[in-house]
Design a protein around this motif. Structure first.
Motif, PDB file in Angstrom:
ATOM      1  N   GLN A 201      24.239  10.357  33.542  1.00 16.03           N
ATOM      2  CA  GLN A 201      25.360  10.692  34.442  1.00 16.03           C
ATOM      3  C   GLN A 201      26.639  10.143  33.709  1.00 16.03           C
ATOM      4  N   ASP A 202      26.652   9.172  33.119  1.00 12.63           N
ATOM      5  CA  ASP A 202      27.820   8.479  32.318  1.00 12.63           C
ATOM      6  C   ASP A 202      27.966   9.825  31.163  1.00 12.63           C
ATOM      7  N   LEU A 203      27.157  10.253  30.679  1.00 19.01           N
ATOM      8  CA  LEU A 203      27.574  11.204  29.594  1.00 19.01           C
ATOM      9  C   LEU A 203      28.418  12.253  30.218  1.00 19.01           C
ATOM     10  N   GLU A 204      27.496  12.906  31.227  1.00 20.58           N
ATOM     11  CA  GLU A 204      28.246  14.035  32.165  1.00 20.58           C
ATOM     12  C   GLU A 204      29.561  13.735  32.526  1.00 20.58           C
ATOM     13  N   GLU A 205      29.882  12.300  33.059  1.00 17.41           N
ATOM     14  CA  GLU A 205      31.196  12.065  33.408  1.00 17.41           C
ATOM     15  C   GLU A 205      32.156  12.060  31.967  1.00 17.41           C
ATOM     16  N   THR A 206      31.718  11.765  30.831  1.00 17.56           N
ATOM     17  CA  THR A 206      32.731  12.003  29.728  1.00 17.56           C
ATOM     18  C   THR A 206      32.991  13.507  29.514  1.00 17.56           C
ATOM     19  N   GLN A 207      32.132  14.237  29.730  1.00 15.04           N
ATOM     20  CA  GLN A 207      32.166  15.732  29.674  1.00 15.04           C
ATOM     21  C   GLN A 207      33.170  16.317  30.624  1.00 15.04           C
ATOM     22  N   GLN A 208      33.148  15.809  31.743  1.00 16.08           N
ATOM     23  CA  GLN A 208      34.208  16.282  32.784  1.00 16.08           C
ATOM     24  C   GLN A 208      35.525  15.596  32.497  1.00 16.08           C
ATOM     25  N   GLU A 209      35.592  14.430  31.736  1.00 15.58           N
ATOM     26  CA  GLU A 209      36.808  13.684  31.318  1.00 15.58           C
ATOM     27  C   GLU A 209      37.427  14.718  30.462  1.00 15.58           C
ATOM     28  N   TRP A 210      36.679  14.816  29.395  1.00 20.68           N
ATOM     29  CA  TRP A 210      37.245  15.605  28.364  1.00 20.68           C
ATOM     30  C   TRP A 210      37.587  16.901  28.754  1.00 20.68           C
ATOM     31  N   LEU A 211      37.054  17.728  29.463  1.00 18.43           N
ATOM     32  CA  LEU A 211      37.436  19.038  30.222  1.00 18.43           C
ATOM     33  C   LEU A 211      38.828  19.067  30.912  1.00 18.43           C
ATOM     34  N   LEU A 212      39.127  18.028  31.559  1.00 20.18           N
ATOM     35  CA  LEU A 212      40.080  17.704  32.305  1.00 20.18           C
ATOM     36  C   LEU A 212      41.487  17.528  31.106  1.00 20.18           C
ATOM     37  N   PHE A 213      40.876  16.779  30.153  1.00 28.49           N
ATOM     38  CA  PHE A 213      42.070  16.232  28.893  1.00 28.49           C
ATOM     39  C   PHE A 213      42.286  17.855  28.486  1.00 28.49           C
ATOM     40  N   PHE A 214      41.466  18.636  28.183  1.00 27.15           N
ATOM     41  CA  PHE A 214      41.835  20.018  27.425  1.00 27.15           C
ATOM     42  C   PHE A 214      42.392  20.715  28.089  1.00 27.15           C
ATOM     43  N   ASP A 215      42.423  20.770  29.455  1.00 26.95           N
ATOM     44  CA  ASP A 215      43.162  21.673  30.400  1.00 26.95           C
ATOM     45  C   ASP A 215      44.679  21.125  30.443  1.00 26.95           C
ATOM     46  N   SER A 216      44.998  19.660  30.083  1.00 26.21           N
ATOM     47  CA  SER A 216      46.085  19.371  29.921  1.00 26.21           C
ATOM     48  C   SER A 216      46.890  19.655  28.703  1.00 26.21           C
ATOM     49  N   LEU A 217      46.125  19.916  27.626  1.00 26.69           N
ATOM     50  CA  LEU A 217      46.411  19.724  26.243  1.00 26.69           C
ATOM     51  C   LEU A 217      47.109  21.141  25.987  1.00 26.69           C
ATOM     52  N   LYS A 218      48.355  21.153  25.123  1.00 29.01           N
ATOM     53  CA  LYS A 218      48.896  22.258  24.763  1.00 29.01           C
ATOM     54  C   LYS A 218      48.491  22.247  23.186  1.00 29.01           C
ATOM     55  N   ASP A 219      48.828  23.408  22.612  1.00 30.41           N
ATOM     56  CA  ASP A 219      48.496  23.689  21.443  1.00 30.41           C
ATOM     57  C   ASP A 219      49.367  22.751  20.310  1.00 30.41           C
ATOM     58  N   GLU A 220      50.676  22.587  20.619  1.00 26.37           N
ATOM     59  CA  GLU A 220      51.497  21.553  19.839  1.00 26.37           C
ATOM     60  C   GLU A 220      51.124  20.165  19.760  1.00 26.37           C
ATOM     61  N   ASP A 221      50.334  19.846  20.886  1.00 25.05           N
ATOM     62  CA  ASP A 221      49.852  18.315  21.125  1.00 25.05           C
ATOM     63  C   ASP A 221      48.763  18.161  19.773  1.00 25.05           C
ATOM     64  N   LEU A 222      48.150  19.304  19.098  1.00 30.21           N
ATOM     65  CA  LEU A 222      47.134  19.172  18.304  1.00 30.21           C
ATOM     66  C   LEU A 222      47.842  18.575  17.014  1.00 30.21           C
ATOM     67  N   GLU A 223      49.069  18.516  16.858  1.00 31.00           N
ATOM     68  CA  GLU A 223      49.833  18.007  15.554  1.00 31.00           C
ATOM     69  C   GLU A 223      50.068  16.449  15.975  1.00 31.00           C
ATOM     70  N   LYS A 224      49.944  16.069  17.173  1.00 32.89           N
ATOM     71  CA  LYS A 224      50.269  14.526  17.490  1.00 32.89           C
ATOM     72  C   LYS A 224      49.178  13.864  16.565  1.00 32.89           C
ATOM     73  N   THR A 225      49.597  12.524  16.481  1.00 33.51           N
ATOM     74  CA  THR A 225      48.633  11.639  15.565  1.00 33.51           C
ATOM     75  C   THR A 225      48.398  10.304  16.597  1.00 33.51           C
ATOM     76  N   TYR A 226      47.212   9.806  16.047  1.00 34.70           N
ATOM     77  CA  TYR A 226      46.848   8.566  16.663  1.00 34.70           C
ATOM     78  C   TYR A 226      47.330   7.521  15.720  1.00 34.70           C
ATOM     79  N   PRO A 227      48.305   6.560  16.288  1.00 30.34           N
ATOM     80  CA  PRO A 227      48.895   5.643  15.275  1.00 30.34           C
ATOM     81  C   PRO A 227      48.101   4.663  14.888  1.00 30.34           C
ATOM     82  N   GLY A 228      46.955   4.328  15.260  1.00 26.24           N
ATOM     83  CA  GLY A 228      45.872   3.433  14.633  1.00 26.24           C
ATOM     84  C   GLY A 228      45.442   3.943  13.246  1.00 26.24           C
ATOM     85  N   ASN A 229      45.506   5.114  12.983  1.00 28.09           N
ATOM     86  CA  ASN A 229      44.857   5.648  11.671  1.00 28.09           C
ATOM     87  C   ASN A 229      45.700   6.723  11.371  1.00 28.09           C
TER      88      ASN A 229
END
Length: 152
Positions: free
Chosen positions: A94-122
């Motif tokens: 169920q925990d794994l399933e929850e991460t799946q749903q969280e990622w799908l929601l994230f994808f729905d809010s993501l725009k193509d231009e967001d793919l160029e953003k960077t994670y500052p940690g690396n």
């Protein structure tokens, strides 16, 4: 839209009809808690430990992409299973399933231009990180499939 293609790849690997012909969800639902808990040899990761590792990496990476600075823990999310019951295994799935749903929601809010953003940690681009988590899931799915077929 590239974000929708990435979402589709992510979805297919989890519970779709991927080219590799196996999915995380179907593979894991065919494995009992007893089988998931067993180690093939001393010091080797069990299926259950691998699933927890996959789940926690999914969570961590999503948090990073949402702006949080998070380090990988020393144990790399590989931790001994304290409760090997069937109920605990079902909670793990169920925990794994929850991460799946969280990622799908994230994808729905993501725009193509967001793919160029960077994670500052690396400094890695979001596109690279998303491809990485898909590859990470596929890699560990392969391990799980192999372990599930062994007689030990």
């Amino acid at each position: 839209m590239e974000t929708q293609r990435l979402k589709q790849e992510f979805s297919q690997l989890y519970d779709g009809d991927p080219w590799i012909d196996v999915t995380l969800k179907q593979t894991l639902h065919e494995i009992s808690a007893e089988k998931a808990f067993k180690e093939i040899a001393e010091g080797r990761n069990s299926i259950w430990e691998i699933v927890n590792h996959v789940t926690e990496w999914r969570r961590m990476l999503l948090k990073r992409m949402l702006g949080n600075m998070i380090s990988v823990p020393e144990d790399n999310f590989i931790r001994k299973i304290e409760d090997p019951s069937e109920e605990a295994w079902q909670r793990t799935l169920q925990d794994l399933e929850e991460t799946q749903q969280e990622w799908l929601l994230f994808f729905d809010s993501l725009k193509d231009e967001d793919l160029e953003k960077t994670y500052p940690g690396n400094g890695q681009r979001f596109y690279y990180l998303i491809q990485g988590i898909i590859q990470h899931d596929a890699y560990h799915l392969g391990q799980i499939v192999l372990l599930s077929k062994l007689k030990y």
